[in-house]
Design a protein around this motif. Structure first.
Motif, PDB file in Angstrom:
ATOM      1  N   GLY A   1       0.902  -1.161  -0.038  1.00  0.00           N
ATOM      2  CA  GLY A   1      -0.041   0.025  -0.082  1.00  0.00           C
ATOM      3  C   GLY A   1       0.808   1.263  -0.074  1.00  0.00           C
ATOM      4  N   GLY A   2       1.152   1.725   1.138  1.00  0.00           N
ATOM      5  CA  GLY A   2       1.964   2.874   1.342  1.00  0.00           C
ATOM      6  C   GLY A   2       1.304   4.216   0.836  1.00  0.00           C
ATOM      7  N   ARG A   3       2.169   5.542   0.548  1.00  0.00           N
ATOM      8  CA  ARG A   3       1.435   6.726   0.254  1.00  0.00           C
ATOM      9  C   ARG A   3       2.110   7.276  -1.019  1.00  0.00           C
ATOM     10  NH1 ARG A   3       3.092  10.687   4.029  1.00  0.00           N
ATOM     11  NH2 ARG A   3       4.651   9.551   5.091  1.00  0.00           N
ATOM     12  N   SER A   4       2.766   6.366  -1.914  1.00  0.00           N
ATOM     13  CA  SER A   4       3.405   6.830  -3.036  1.00  0.00           C
ATOM     14  C   SER A   4       2.268   6.976  -4.027  1.00  0.00           C
ATOM     15  CB  SER A   4       4.690   6.139  -3.398  1.00  0.00           C
ATOM     16  OG  SER A   4       4.212   5.070  -4.078  1.00  0.00           O
ATOM     17  N   ALA A   5       2.837   7.553  -5.306  1.00  0.00           N
ATOM     18  CA  ALA A   5       1.822   7.418  -6.521  1.00  0.00           C
ATOM     19  C   ALA A   5       1.604   6.134  -6.826  1.00  0.00           C
ATOM     20  CB  ALA A   5       2.647   8.185  -7.548  1.00  0.00           C
ATOM     21  N   GLU A   6       2.426   4.962  -6.560  1.00  0.00           N
ATOM     22  CA  GLU A   6       2.232   3.790  -7.137  1.00  0.00           C
ATOM     23  C   GLU A   6       1.650   2.852  -6.131  1.00  0.00           C
ATOM     24  OE1 GLU A   6       6.029   2.075  -8.810  1.00  0.00           O
ATOM     25  OE2 GLU A   6       6.768   4.012  -7.892  1.00  0.00           O
ATOM     26  N   ARG A   7       0.672   3.791  -4.995  1.00  0.00           N
ATOM     27  CA  ARG A   7      -0.095   2.847  -4.188  1.00  0.00           C
ATOM     28  C   ARG A   7      -1.007   1.796  -4.750  1.00  0.00           C
ATOM     29  NH1 ARG A   7      -2.293   2.737   1.084  1.00  0.00           N
ATOM     30  NH2 ARG A   7      -4.558   1.952   1.108  1.00  0.00           N
TER      31      ARG A   7
ATOM     32  N   LEU B   1      21.720   1.633 -20.213  1.00  0.00           N
ATOM     33  CA  LEU B   1      20.993   1.386 -18.882  1.00  0.00           C
ATOM     34  C   LEU B   1      20.043   2.778 -18.829  1.00  0.00           C
ATOM     35  CD1 LEU B   1      24.191   0.232 -16.558  1.00  0.00           C
ATOM     36  CD2 LEU B   1      21.947  -0.895 -16.748  1.00  0.00           C
ATOM     37  N   LEU B   2      18.796   2.161 -18.077  1.00  0.00           N
ATOM     38  CA  LEU B   2      17.851   3.227 -17.915  1.00  0.00           C
ATOM     39  C   LEU B   2      17.757   3.586 -16.247  1.00  0.00           C
ATOM     40  CD1 LEU B   2      15.031   2.541 -20.473  1.00  0.00           C
ATOM     41  CD2 LEU B   2      16.905   4.128 -20.717  1.00  0.00           C
ATOM     42  N   GLU B   3      17.370   2.427 -15.619  1.00  0.00           N
ATOM     43  CA  GLU B   3      17.113   2.596 -14.283  1.00  0.00           C
ATOM     44  C   GLU B   3      17.078   1.276 -13.480  1.00  0.00           C
ATOM     45  OE1 GLU B   3      12.692   3.234 -13.148  1.00  0.00           O
ATOM     46  OE2 GLU B   3      12.894   4.083 -14.991  1.00  0.00           O
ATOM     47  N   ALA B   4      17.170   1.285 -12.152  1.00  0.00           N
ATOM     48  CA  ALA B   4      17.462   0.182 -11.195  1.00  0.00           C
ATOM     49  C   ALA B   4      15.949   0.286 -10.404  1.00  0.00           C
ATOM     50  CB  ALA B   4      18.450   0.053 -10.359  1.00  0.00           C
ATOM     51  N   ASN B   5      15.444  -0.976 -10.121  1.00  0.00           N
ATOM     52  CA  ASN B   5      13.913  -1.004  -9.272  1.00  0.00           C
ATOM     53  C   ASN B   5      14.506  -1.948  -8.443  1.00  0.00           C
ATOM     54  OD1 ASN B   5      11.953   0.181 -11.098  1.00  0.00           O
ATOM     55  ND2 ASN B   5      13.142  -1.073 -12.238  1.00  0.00           N
ATOM     56  N   THR B   6      14.533  -1.529  -6.964  1.00  0.00           N
ATOM     57  CA  THR B   6      14.836  -2.444  -5.922  1.00  0.00           C
ATOM     58  C   THR B   6      13.597  -3.032  -5.227  1.00  0.00           C
ATOM     59  OG1 THR B   6      15.099  -0.467  -4.313  1.00  0.00           O
ATOM     60  CG2 THR B   6      16.909  -1.021  -5.146  1.00  0.00           C
ATOM     61  N   SER B   7      12.643  -2.705  -5.624  1.00  0.00           N
ATOM     62  CA  SER B   7      11.355  -3.414  -5.014  1.00  0.00           C
ATOM     63  C   SER B   7      10.500  -3.590  -6.335  1.00  0.00           C
ATOM     64  CB  SER B   7      10.812  -2.520  -3.879  1.00  0.00           C
ATOM     65  OG  SER B   7       9.465  -3.365  -3.261  1.00  0.00           O
ATOM     66  N   PRO B   8      10.886  -4.463  -7.103  1.00  0.00           N
ATOM     67  CA  PRO B   8       9.873  -4.553  -8.386  1.00  0.00           C
ATOM     68  C   PRO B   8       8.409  -4.880  -8.301  1.00  0.00           C
ATOM     69  CG  PRO B   8      11.804  -5.743  -8.548  1.00  0.00           C
ATOM     70  CD  PRO B   8      11.720  -5.379  -7.056  1.00  0.00           C
ATOM     71  N   GLY B   9       7.793  -4.656  -9.185  1.00  0.00           N
ATOM     72  CA  GLY B   9       6.197  -5.104  -8.929  1.00  0.00           C
ATOM     73  C   GLY B   9       6.117  -6.707  -8.785  1.00  0.00           C
ATOM     74  N   MET B  10       5.153  -6.999  -8.234  1.00  0.00           N
ATOM     75  CA  MET B  10       4.924  -8.627  -8.304  1.00  0.00           C
ATOM     76  C   MET B  10       3.376  -8.751  -8.360  1.00  0.00           C
ATOM     77  SD  MET B  10       7.455 -10.415  -7.308  1.00  0.00           S
ATOM     78  CE  MET B  10       7.179 -11.861  -6.255  1.00  0.00           C
TER      79      MET B  10
ATOM     80  N   ILE C   1       8.847  -6.619   1.892  1.00  0.00           N
ATOM     81  CA  ILE C   1       8.573  -5.433   1.256  1.00  0.00           C
ATOM     82  C   ILE C   1       7.944  -5.305   0.063  1.00  0.00           C
ATOM     83  CG2 ILE C   1       9.514  -2.986   0.672  1.00  0.00           C
ATOM     84  CD1 ILE C   1      11.518  -3.050   2.729  1.00  0.00           C
ATOM     85  N   ALA C   2       6.583  -5.299  -0.194  1.00  0.00           N
ATOM     86  CA  ALA C   2       6.041  -5.243  -1.531  1.00  0.00           C
ATOM     87  C   ALA C   2       5.289  -3.708  -1.717  1.00  0.00           C
ATOM     88  CB  ALA C   2       4.792  -6.057  -1.383  1.00  0.00           C
ATOM     89  N   LEU C   3       6.242  -2.789  -1.165  1.00  0.00           N
ATOM     90  CA  LEU C   3       5.851  -1.190  -1.569  1.00  0.00           C
ATOM     91  C   LEU C   3       6.859  -0.803  -2.821  1.00  0.00           C
ATOM     92  CD1 LEU C   3       6.058  -0.307   2.129  1.00  0.00           C
ATOM     93  CD2 LEU C   3       4.093   0.016   0.885  1.00  0.00           C
ATOM     94  N   HIS C   4       6.037   0.158  -3.407  1.00  0.00           N
ATOM     95  CA  HIS C   4       6.933   0.763  -4.732  1.00  0.00           C
ATOM     96  C   HIS C   4       6.896   2.337  -4.310  1.00  0.00           C
ATOM     97  CE1 HIS C   4       6.264  -3.002  -5.994  1.00  0.00           C
ATOM     98  NE2 HIS C   4       4.753  -3.085  -6.221  1.00  0.00           N
TER      99      HIS C   4
END
Length: 326
Positions: free
Chosen positions: A23-29, A278-287, A73-76
């Protein structure tokens, strides 16, 4: 080859009570809610004592009192993937999945990520960081057209704009600046869109097979990532073996350069000369059901649930106190 070989799964009872932070509070909630629900259900099917915990609705005090032995951590995005939560978990002494505070913070900042990669001699498109509209007329002269404008502290293509001509710069800047105080202008690389999942840490980090993403009109935006079924994915990507090996090697080097741990995903463009960028790195990718790390894991015989357990088994605190003098 850098691709992983599947390891025996651990005894899930040893995990104890597990919190799935989502969940969380980001634009990716909304994406995080999908990821968290998927991870939670998968862990339950594997016999893990897993419980959902929405960090957007509950406090750190609640988290401290929840009695979790470790957390997934399943937050983005911000307040979950950017090092802030990781720092809090370190203070709580609560083992967590993924990268530590510094690596999470670096990877969430696309500008800092690119600076680190350049320092390590890794290929990434030219860029400039904009903090004023006064620069808009001259940026295309330096980076060329088309170019990409994006908020450097968001993910999931939130706020990303492709600028075709000078007249589009103001609108693209406005779109990106909704989500950030700064705007990253990046050289546009025409070619094939690829991504590589990486599991592990340090010298043990290994890449999963390369995935190619083919979106309608080459537009892999939020809609085509999470909602539409029109985007095609090819895993392993149809690439010459030497090119595939080069990409997975760069992915692991990029992951290690940021000191990532546990798991992550590295995004690329491959130009017409088979040069990866290389464009970017994601440390908590989508699941989610559309997500790419589970797809890559499936290609090497690892189910979604097995992937979740494997990631959870690496949960740890990354900051260690120095020994005290007696």
């Amino acid at each position: 080859m850098n691709q992983t070989t599947q390891q025996p799964l651990p005894d899930v009872k040893a995990f104890g009570k597990v919190g799935v932070l989502y969940g969380g509070r980001s634009a990716e909630r909304e994406v995080s809610i999908q990821s968290g629900n998927g991870v939670h259900q998968a862990l339950l099917t594997m016999g893990v004592d897993a419980h959902l915990f929405d960090t957007g609705e509950r406090s750190l005090a609640d988290l401290a009192q929840a009695g979790f032995d470790r957390v997934f951590i399943a937050l983005h995005g911000r307040y979950g993937e950017d090092g802030t939560l990781q720092g809090a978990l370190e203070l709580l002494g609560l083992p967590y999945t993924g990268s530590g505070p510094m690596a999470s913070s670096l990877a969430m900042d696309k500008t800092m990520t690119k600076r680190v990669w350049l320092q390590h001699g890794l290929p990434t498109p030219d860029f400039e960081l904009l903090d004023a509209q006064s620069e808009l007329r001259t940026v295309p002269d330096r980076l060329g057209l088309p170019l990409i404008l994006k908020p450097p502290h968001e993910g999931s293509t939130v706020g990303v704009a492709k600028v075709i001509g000078y007249s589009d710069m103001k609108e693209g800047y406005a779109q990106a600046s909704i989500f950030d105080d700064e705007v990253l202008a990046e050289q546009f690389i025409a070619g094939r869109e690829l991504t590589v999942a990486v599991l592990g840490e340090g010298r043990a980090a290994r890449a999963l097979p390369v995935i190619e993403i083919v979106a309608p009109d080459g537009n892999y935006d939020y809609e085509h990532k999470y909602i539409s079924n029109d985007t095609q994915y090819f895993c392993p990507a149809a690439l010459p073996e030497d090119v595939s090996n080069q990409i997975t090697d760069i992915a692991v080097r990029a992951y290690r350069a940021l000191d990532c741990a546990g798991w992550g995903r590295i995004d690329f463009m491959l130009d017409a000369n088979n040069q990866p960028w290389l464009l970017e790195a994601n440390t908590s990718p989508g699941m989610t059901s559309h997500s790419l790390v589970p797809m890559a894991a499936k290609a090497v015989g690892m189910s979604y649930a097995e992937l979740c357990v494997s990631i959870l088994s690496g949960a740890a605190c990354k900051v260690h106190s120095p020994p005290r003098n007696s």
